[in-house]
Design an enzyme around this catalytic site. Structure first.
Site, mmCIF file in Angstrom:
data_model
loop_
_atom_site.group_PDB
_atom_site.id
_atom_site.type_symbol
_atom_site.label_atom_id
_atom_site.label_comp_id
_atom_site.label_asym_id
_atom_site.label_seq_id
_atom_site.Cartn_x
_atom_site.Cartn_y
_atom_site.Cartn_z
ATOM 1 C CB THR A 179 -1.016 0.011 1.169
ATOM 2 O OG1 THR A 179 -1.828 1.181 1.055
ATOM 3 C CG2 THR A 179 -0.350 -0.019 2.536
ATOM 4 C CD GLU A 180 -1.220 3.879 -3.054
ATOM 5 O OE1 GLU A 180 -1.182 2.629 -2.928
ATOM 6 O OE2 GLU A 180 -2.118 4.481 -3.670
ATOM 7 C CG ASN A 181 -1.118 4.103 3.177
ATOM 8 O OD1 ASN A 181 -1.239 3.202 2.340
ATOM 9 N ND2 ASN A 181 -1.733 4.072 4.336
#
Lengths: 210, 231, 231, 210
Positions: A46-48
């Site tokens: 997840t890019e966060n």
């Protein structure tokens, strides 16, 4: 018969190779996770800032410090890792993810993607990680309906909406068929209750078969 | 003792922020959002600010409250449009706020470039799109790139988990997000943490943001917004 | 189970490295130097290699042994000249090895750029010096910069402390040095560790190199060279 | 009387502000650490990936995984942190260090530094972190003898050796005097047993006084 969103998500899940590192875009692509078998060894990014993200958190699992890119509370699996945003997008931009699954407004026959802006003059522009995701995986899969609500094809000869990235999409999963796209144009891989000639009638582009 | 100031109150922590400053605000949605520092900034009164953050506020708390108070001239972010971003939406539609939309990875990398002393860099993200219009582009080894410049802050407001008395920081889960890069990119980095611990309490192997990047720290009681509130 | 292969022997770990490869070799002096992988590479036999590392070998072990075996066509490093770098010195003075000298920070940043998908970047380091000759330069905001390009590896050989079975890595003290950036910059990253631990044994907050960057891991018994040996 | 190396290191140590983040170059500058008072709160950076480095390791403290940039075994102090090489040089290049102390072959009146290469045609070039250190601190101090072994000045109107970086040095500590250098030329801050007029006789440049 065209596939339901649920069935289509299962088809995408089936095609992701075991042990892949995968990012699932916000919205419909997120549903693909429900169809990944734990023994597949597929690792979700997840890019966060996390690898080996687990399913959505329920009840006491909810932790405001642990969300996915859609800001939905999630869980962590054993073997997870956390990292900051520059490192996270380095994984994408550097081509380290195997597969990214995204939604789209339009995909062109050569793999251009439009999924961030409808081009409406009064829309507030908002891109998030869409452009980074589009250029940031070895393979970009799009998951969308073949036709929009007005019955117009979303697989198009050339995008009319503002593009997210050029030539980035390798495969398009729709309720009626699965296509490979790229420099050679669109290739029909699989159909769901429709013939290739019928698809040719709907779509304004040459379609070949593998 | 160290150069990092450990302060007793949020108001001391945000003292001196000047009108017209560029303020980097950490957090991704509510995770890592320095709510208390933003509230302090509202009380402190600085205005005409440029805010750099991933989003443009949710509901009427945090960044949205700062916007609602009329203190922000411009927002630089990747995703201003959310289901509850009505404060920003109204300011934007009525022409009372400027917006620069930056792809999220370019935002992170431009902040890192500022911290790393990189003058500019060629990124593939955005090439061929309307966000590259007017920017220098170049083909390198057959791939198209856009030249992007650093984003420097006068001030960074960051939420972290623990700090030691030298300003070394650790974060918690995905609340890490933009904190570490923003800490490097601002002239003055101000951090709110759940707890300040003694020097020697943090394992040197696990420090994420070394104290060299941290100017002021204030411990505030945990004040967690529900995730429902964030949508 | 994961994509990362946990192998039983060094020879399996270095299998398949091709002649002509660019090999990134971690370590700063002896700290973090993957001695066993280099010995394996010597046995494996690949030749005509380009080696990217901070130094060009000490004494006759590690990188120096690889050079002495005649397998290296070119060295890219920041500091080849050390008191005990006689193997390299002789090869260089007799014209049997090429050398590209890169300032240490540019070396690290060029490796990072390869891992991060950055096409090129403007760095102030080296501007106005003979190491910038022939390179594109630019003044940005009144400061002079040199354009530098990524350094990509076919293979990275790295020493780390522990790996879990997913390939997540932690390092020990200053032995961390080039390992984390090189792991991101190579098509195939091969790591020697003191111990492989079960999945779940590493705190997700303290992983330095996530397994996504790691292709092969082999545990080797600690074989520490004395620091005296490194001078 | 000119200062001994030991005395000169003490002068440099005295001038580093409390709580500074400092990198001490290999060789003579390393000796400055011996004169820093613990209560000064000065934090030492070593470019191979550590902040709050302690003194040289002795006996059982020696750990091959813990060295300084000169590859000498060192110790860690409470509040230390470790990081990788890209992050370490980011601290330098990004201007986060307060002071860097370096040796030099030559420094010019405007602050150009030559400390990496004698220009000898048969020398094997080796730069290490010299160029990164030179551009990478808010203030760069040079610690050197005023004259070389042949009696020639090392503070020069313009460097004749290949430069490490241009206009980077702010102050030069020598056995005979301390100078500020920069766009305005050399300024004598302090002398050690020599008059400014005597310095003018040795050096081929205008010297002003503050």
């Amino acid at each position: 018969m065209p596939l339901t969103p649920h069935e289509l998500a299962a088809v995408v899940a089936r095609d992701i190779p075991p042990f892949s590192y995968v990012n699932l875009g916000i919205g419909q692509p997120t549903k693909v996770a429900e169809h990944l078998r734990p023994e597949s060894g597929i690792v979700l990014h997840t890019e966060n800032g996390m690898l080996n993200m687990g399913p959505a958190a329920v009840g006491d699992e909810v932790d405001p410090d642990l969300t996915n890119a859609g800001k939905v509370p999630v869980t962590e699996l054993p073997g997870a890792s956390y990292f900051h945003h520059a490192d996270s997008f380095m994984m994408m931009r550097g081509g380290h993810l195997d597969v990214c699954v995204l939604g789209a407004f339009q995909v062109s026959a050569v793999g251009d993607l439009a999924n961030w802006h409808t081009g409406a003059p009064d829309a507030i522009p908002a891109v998030g990680g869409a452009m980074d995701l589009a250029i940031g995986a070895k393979q970009v899969f799009v998951l969308m309906t073949l036709l929009d609500k007005q019955g117009r094809p979303k697989l198009v000869p050339a995008c009319t909406y503002p593009v997210t990235a050029l030539g980035c999409v390798s495969r398009v999963y729709t309720d009626h068929a699965v296509f490979d796209v790229g420099p050679g144009g669109a290739v029909v891989r699989e159909t769901f209750g429709v013939s290739v000639d019928e698809l040719r009638g709907w779509l304004d582009m040459p379609l070949t078969q593998p | 003792m160290s150069r990092t100031e450990i302060l007793d109150s949020v108001d001391e922590a945000v003292a001196g922020i000047e009108d017209g400053s560029t303020v980097l605000v950490g957090g991704f949605g509510f995770a890592g959002m320095p709510f208390d520092l933003i509230d302090g900034l509202i009380r402190q009164g600085a205005t005409d600010l440029t805010v750099v953050s991933n989003n443009a506020g949710n509901g009427e708390v945090g960044l949205a409250a700062l916007l609602k108070a009329g203190r922000v001239r411009k927002v630089v972010c990747s995703f201003p449009r959310q289901s509850d971003s009505y404060v920003f939406d109204e300011l934007y539609r009525s022409g009372r706020i400027e917006l620069e939309v930056v792809p999220q990875g370019n935002l992170a990398e431009r902040l890192r470039a500022a911290g790393a002393g990189v003058g500019a860099f060629f990124t593939p993200t955005g090439a061929g799109t309307m966000l590259a219009e007017g920017k220098e582009t170049r083909s390198i080894d057959g791939r198209d790139y856009v030249l992007e410049y650093p984003i420097k802050g006068d001030v960074a407001l960051i939420g972290a988990h623990h700090a030691d008395e030298m300003g070394n920081l650790v974060y918690r889960k995905t609340a890490r997000n933009f904190g570490p890069v923003m800490a490097t990119a601002a002239a003055t980095t101000i951090v709110q943490v759940a707890e300040v611990v003694a020097i020697g309490s943090l394992d040197p192997e696990v420090v994420v943001t070394p104290g060299i990047f941290v100017d002021r720290v204030v411990a505030v009681p945990a004040r967690r917004y529900t995730v429902e509130g964030a949508r």
